[in-house]
Motif scaffolding. Structure first.
Motif, PDB file in Angstrom:
ATOM      1  N   CYS A 298      18.283  -3.230 -12.887  1.00 24.09           N
ATOM      2  CA  CYS A 298      19.122  -3.701 -14.000  1.00 24.09           C
ATOM      3  C   CYS A 298      20.623  -3.697 -13.682  1.00 24.09           C
ATOM      4  O   CYS A 298      21.276  -4.742 -13.824  1.00 24.09           O
TER       5      CYS A 298
ATOM      6  N   ASP B 168      11.436  -8.782 -11.099  1.00 25.48           N
ATOM      7  CA  ASP B 168      12.301  -8.356 -12.186  1.00 25.48           C
ATOM      8  C   ASP B 168      13.238  -9.467 -12.627  1.00 25.48           C
ATOM      9  O   ASP B 168      13.837 -10.147 -11.798  1.00 25.48           O
TER      10      ASP B 168
ATOM     11  N   HIS C 131      16.386 -10.338 -15.640  1.00 31.93           N
ATOM     12  CA  HIS C 131      17.195  -9.939 -16.783  1.00 31.93           C
ATOM     13  C   HIS C 131      17.762 -11.188 -17.416  1.00 31.93           C
ATOM     14  O   HIS C 131      18.395 -11.984 -16.733  1.00 31.93           O
TER      15      HIS C 131
ATOM     16  N   TYR D 203      16.038   2.492 -23.405  1.00 28.56           N
ATOM     17  CA  TYR D 203      17.026   1.559 -23.953  1.00 28.56           C
ATOM     18  C   TYR D 203      16.422   0.512 -24.886  1.00 28.56           C
ATOM     19  O   TYR D 203      17.123  -0.378 -25.340  1.00 28.56           O
TER      20      TYR D 203
ATOM     21  N   HIS E  50      14.642  -7.485 -20.475  1.00 25.41           N
ATOM     22  CA  HIS E  50      14.187  -7.036 -19.144  1.00 25.41           C
ATOM     23  C   HIS E  50      12.751  -7.527 -18.999  1.00 25.41           C
ATOM     24  O   HIS E  50      11.919  -7.224 -19.853  1.00 25.41           O
TER      25      HIS E  50
HETATM   26 ZN    ZN Z   1      15.888  -3.964 -16.317  1.00 25.22          ZN
END
Ligand code: ZN
Ligand code: ZN
Length: 588
Positions: free
Chosen positions: A282, A331, A333, A414, A463
């Motif tokens: 991230c 991944d 974002h 989060y 995410h």
């Molecule tokens: Zn992330």
């Protein structure tokens, strides 16, 4: 009704654990007893044997259990004082430790401060609060299946005990069905198949939890990543690349260092500054976003990367490719406005659905993972934002027609998330994709954009782990397909088998033609019989064999044999190539 049945089954399995301990006491009187809880489909009991068990000995224990079961002993409960309990268990150090905990009020499952509950069956007495069946007669069908090392209380600093696992069911048929399932699961075990098919190795000189992919294993990984890149590009994601380490400072800012430190590796110094192996991608992606001024016109801003992260997993929990210490998260974002949340989730759900179809994983549901408001240590504290985020996700799940369950306490620190749970060919559940809504981090790191009205605002963040972990996905797919991958993933797609030496030249020609078209192909040049070569290719689970004899050479055709034994003779090479190409493209 179902609830009641589950309760009875639980009591029965739990009682079988007592029966196991009773049999062990009879056969090995010097044994120290730890604990014996119920688990899915059965039970276990942890023992400290004076001499370690040999392979065949659980058969002997099982036989003793059956003998004792026939005696039809009943379970009798009594409550005794702490002092009496200490006397009763004076030679049992693990029980004494539990008694101390009962005294401190920490073990409601065994007693209440000044009182200890014990159960007696025959000559065996154990600390226990039940529930049990009335007598051994009510115990169904059981089998001891394996032993394993297990630390007392799961702590590596403690002594290693011997855990004996058993399974128990009401009827013989249920037990048989479950044992067949276990047998099949063993055959599909990706660690076993990984070795047999030469897909990956784990070498102690490199380290535990750090699998190395061989050329064949790397093909599978690369094909998955290539496919993901293709569908992501079509959906408007922008690939990036970021390093595997970062300054510890950024993880202090994001809160990973505070909330995630138990899985992070210790910092190391470079030029007097502390760095860590990244546990997540991230922050790296945030800094790319932050590197330029952004306006509402840049949103949604979708970055993506197969980013390898490093997380600590306990040695005992490492398992082949399934649980590793270096994992690659596919991944992404997405930074966006609040108005874009629903569309972006929809886009990602579409990608996930497409991917599951390519993996032939057709059964899945989602888990809406929410925070547990009472656990303030684990989550960023802001109840209103959490509530709002949870509601948004629930609406998205409903609008997209996903089957779902809710789970409190499973969220990221989060934000809440939607986790995809897939079922494989053996109907086992595996957690894969994850979509997490983060309404906190942009504010915390001061990520901004200028909106239409000229005001500076914070984006929200999605995410997204497409499969979650490439390594884990490989493990799941190896087991799901039992190593017989669909053509698009198969490390070797076609094996050419010339019947005799005379066909070698023709075989090389066929090889060249298919190789130049991008197929993954091998020629079996060994001077063995055709039958033997076919069996070998079947064992390697190659989807297609091309068999070349005199006739094929004369007619300029090929004979095709699939790994499940279907054969077609006299096909033109072009027609065959076209068919395989179509299967690769359509991923079936
Ligand atoms: Zn992330
Ligand atoms: Zn009990």
């Amino acid at each position: 009704m179902k609830k009641q049945e589950d309760k009875n089954l639980f009591a029965m399995r739990h009682s079988t654990a007592h029966l196991l301990a009773y049999a062990v006491q009879k056969l090995y009187p010097t044994t120290k007893f730890a604990i014996g809880p119920v688990i899915e489909n059965g039970f276990y009991y942890d023992f400290e044997f004076e001499e370690s068990l040999k392979g065949e000995e659980i058969k002997k224990i099982e036989k003793e259990m059956k003998k004792l079961k026939n005696k039809d002993v009943s379970f009798e409960q009594s409550w005794i004082s702490i002092e009496e309990a200490k006397k009763l268990f004076k030679n049992q150090p693990y029980k004494l430790e539990i008694i101390e905990e009962i005294k401190k009020g920490e073990r409601e499952d065994f007693g209440q401060k000044d009182k200890v509950s014990i159960y007696k069956c025959g000559e065996f007495v154990d600390l226990c609060k039940g529930p049990h069946v009335k007598s051994f007669r009510e115990i169904g069908e059981f089998k001891l299946i394996k032993t394993a090392g297990a630390y007392w209380k799961g702590d590596e600093k403690n002594k290693m005990l011997t855990r004996i696992y058993g399974v128990a069911f009401k009827t013989k048929d249920e037990l048989k069905e479950y044992l067949n399932f276990l047998e099949e699961a063993k055959l599909r075990d990706h660690r076993k198949l990984g070795k047999e098919l030469d897909l990956f190795i784990i070498n102690p000189s490199i380290g535990k939890g750090l699998p190395l992919l061989t050329p064949k294993g790397a093909v599978i990984r690369n094909e998955i990543l290539k496919y993901e890149e293709k569908i992501e590009r079509e959906a408007g994601f922008m690939p990036v690349w970021t390093p595997h380490i970062a300054s510890v400072e950024i993880y202090k800012q994001t809160g990973h260092f505070q909330h995630y430190s138990d899985v992070m590796y210790a910092p190391f110094g470079i030029d007097g500054e502390d760095y860590v192996l990244k546990p997540m991608n991230c922050p790296h992606h945030y800094m790319i976003y932050k590197s330029r001024p952004r306006s509402y016109k840049d949103l949604p801003f979708r970055l993506t990367e197969p980013g390898t992260c490093y997380r600590y997993e306990k040695t005992g929990e490492l398992s082949g490719l399934l649980r590793v210490r270096a994992l690659t998260i596919d991944d992404s974002h997405i930074l966006m406005t609040e108005n874009q949340i629903e569309d972006e989730f929809k886009l990602c759900i579409g990608l996930i659905r497409k991917m599951f179809k390519a993996f032939q994983l057709n059964d899945y549901y989602v888990r809406l993972s929410l925070a547990d408001p009472s656990d303030a240590v684990k989550y960023i504290a802001d109840d209103a934002t959490w509530k709002k985020a949870g509601e948004i996700l629930e609406k998205i799940i409903k609008d997209n027609g996903l089957d779902y369950v809710k789970a409190k306490g499973e969220a990221s620190f989060y934000g809440p998330k939607i986790d995809f749970i897939v079922q494989d060919a053996l109907k086992r559940d595996w957690q894969m994709s994850t979509l997490q809504l983060d309404l906190f981090m942009a504010k915390r790191l001061n990520l901004t954009y200028v909106d239409k009205d000229g005001k500076t605002k914070h984006p929200v963040i999605l995410h997204r782990g497409l499969t979650g972990s490439i390594e884990r996905t490989m493990a799941i797919l190896i087991e799901h397909f039992k190593g017989a991958f669909p053509v698009w993933l198969a490390p070797v797609q076609i094996k050419i088998i010339p019947i005799g030496e005379d066909q070698l030249e023709y075989a090389n020609k066929v090889y060249q033609q298919l190789f130049s078209q991008g197929f993954r192909i091998e020629v079996d040049k060994e001077s063995e019989t055709m039958q033997k070569k076919i069996r070998k290719a079947q064992k390697e689970k190659v989807p297609y064999m091309i068999i070349l004899g005199k006739q094929e050479e004369k007619d300029k055709t090929v004979s095709i044999r699939t790994r499940d034994g279907k054969q077609e003779n006299g096909i033109s090479l072009e027609k065959f190539a076209e068919r395989v190409r179509k299967q690769v493209e359509e991923k079936n």
